[in-house]
Design an enzyme around this catalytic site. Structure first.
Site, PDB file in Angstrom:
ATOM      1  N   ASP A 135      42.127  49.418  48.426  1.00 40.47           N
ATOM      2  CA  ASP A 135      42.117  48.467  49.540  1.00 40.47           C
ATOM      3  C   ASP A 135      42.460  49.245  50.804  1.00 40.47           C
ATOM      4  OD1 ASP A 135      41.616  45.918  48.235  1.00 40.47           O
ATOM      5  OD2 ASP A 135      43.597  46.138  47.320  1.00 40.47           O
ATOM      6  N   LYS A 144      35.548  39.081  50.127  1.00 43.34           N
ATOM      7  CA  LYS A 144      36.734  38.482  49.522  1.00 43.34           C
ATOM      8  C   LYS A 144      37.419  37.535  50.527  1.00 43.34           C
ATOM      9  CE  LYS A 144      39.860  42.396  50.474  1.00 43.34           C
ATOM     10  NZ  LYS A 144      40.618  43.517  49.877  1.00 43.34           N
ATOM     11  N   HIS A 195      50.106  35.979  45.939  1.00 40.18           N
ATOM     12  CA  HIS A 195      50.891  37.015  45.271  1.00 40.18           C
ATOM     13  C   HIS A 195      52.192  36.433  44.715  1.00 40.18           C
ATOM     14  CE1 HIS A 195      48.326  39.524  47.899  1.00 40.18           C
ATOM     15  NE2 HIS A 195      48.483  40.438  46.965  1.00 40.18           N
ATOM     16  N   ASP A 200      40.672  38.574  41.234  1.00 40.31           N
ATOM     17  CA  ASP A 200      41.788  39.206  41.925  1.00 40.31           C
ATOM     18  C   ASP A 200      42.779  39.672  40.849  1.00 40.31           C
ATOM     19  OD1 ASP A 200      43.370  40.141  44.004  1.00 40.31           O
ATOM     20  OD2 ASP A 200      43.253  38.285  45.163  1.00 40.31           O
TER      21      ASP A 200
END
Length: 335
Positions: free
Chosen positions: A60, A163, A176, A247
């Site tokens: 990323d 995304k 998260h 993910d």
């Protein structure tokens, strides 16, 4: 198939064993895997040498606060500044975003990494995880940037990943750490969050990453576990034929499916092609969960980077210095 995380800047003996498993299609790198440009090049070469089949090496490297490689790399600005500049000069903003994509992709490819999971095409509507990672709150503006960014990545031979489908930007929660529930109906999502994904697919995006967000007015499961979102909307209605990534299954919002095996099974059974297992602590159990499944790792060959100059060639390229001078650093203000 799985894309797995590893623990440090060199492969351990155990990680070399993981790469022998038929289900392992690639490796995702993080800051913990980085010490220098040279080290990343060596690590990528070691991964490819250790594996019996081609590996997709990912990162990323969006810019701003999400940039895993820093020392020796351009300090890329976050995407929200492009949206602010767009309000003043749309053409200049789009050209600069394309240059951002070219610069990011050039450095990542020079390092031996195949792709950065980019661009973020979520709407900038207050989500804690997305924040300044998004271009704009306006779907049409994000769509225009999506086309420019995909074009810039493709010009370097890097696949583009949209995304987080079908849109992570409007809910407040960070997946998260928390479950995220978006109550809007499908007709509203089609007019808003899905617009940039349509533009990206039309521009030739190669992959899509799913969000761990639930849309109960559309389907009961989070999108990454949802056959409706993946097979009906993304594949059938939107005509996407590329690779679909989950993910990370270590994120809190992924826990709704149950344990590691249940998360992997639900992602793959819903229609994901690849499951991200970013934490090395989860890899052993994930490999056990894949026993008995047939993995077609060749499906990812189209995402493996094409071309690329290497660092010596990139540093000698006049466009490289020019691109760095045109883009402010990650603390700069594009507007």
């Amino acid at each position: 198939m799985l894309v797995i995380g590893i623990s440090g800047t060199e492969l351990t003996a155990q990680e070399r064993e993981w790469l022998q498993h038929d289900a392992v299609a690639g490796v995702i790198l993080f800051t913990r895997n980085f010490s220098s440009r040279e080290q990343v090049v060596e690590l990528c070469a070691a991964i490819r040498e250790a594996a019996p089949r081609p590996q997709l090496i990912c990162v990323d490297q969006e810019g701003g606060r999400v940039q895993r490689f820093r020392d020796g790399y351009s300090p890329l600005p976050s995407l929200e500044g492009f949206g602010a500049l767009y309000a003043q000069d749309p053409d200049a903003a789009l050209k600069l975003a394309e240059e951002h994509a070219w610069l990011m992709a050039s450095e990542v490819r020079a390092s031996g990494v195949d792709l950065s999971f980019a661009p973020v095409v979520d709407l900038a509507r207050g989500n804690r995880a997305i924040g300044d990672r998004a271009f704009s709150a306006d779907p049409q503006v994000v769509a225009a940037f999506t086309r420019a960014y995909v074009r810039g990545m493709h010009s370097v031979g890097m696949a583009a990943t949209l995304k987080h489908f079908p849109g992570h930007g409007t809910v407040l929660e960070d997946t998260h750490f928390d479950d995220a529930i978006d109550p809007r109906p499908l007709d509203v999502l089609r007019k808003e969050d899905l617009v940039p994904f349509v533009a990206g697919i039309e521009a030739g995006a190669d992959a899509v990453m799913l969000a761990h967000v639930s849309y109960p007015a559309v389907a009961p499961e989070p999108a990454g576990y949802s056959p409706f979102w993946i097979q009906q909307v993304l594949r059938k209605e939107m005509g996407f034929r590329g690779v679909i990534f989950s993910d990370d299954i270590g994120m809190a919002a992924a826990f709704s499916a149950g344990g590691i095996k249940a998360r992997i099974d639900d992602h793959l059974d819903a229609g994901c092609d690849v499951v991200l297992v970013c934490s090395p602590k989860l890899v052993e159990e994930s490999l056990r969960a894949m026993e008995g499944r047939v993995s077609n790792t060749a499906a990812l060959l189209g995402l493996i980077g094409r071309g690329g100059l290497g660092w010596d060639g990139l540093l000698a390229d006049a466009r490289y210095g020019a691109a760095q001078s045109r883009l402010p650093n990650d603390a700069g203000n594009l507007a």
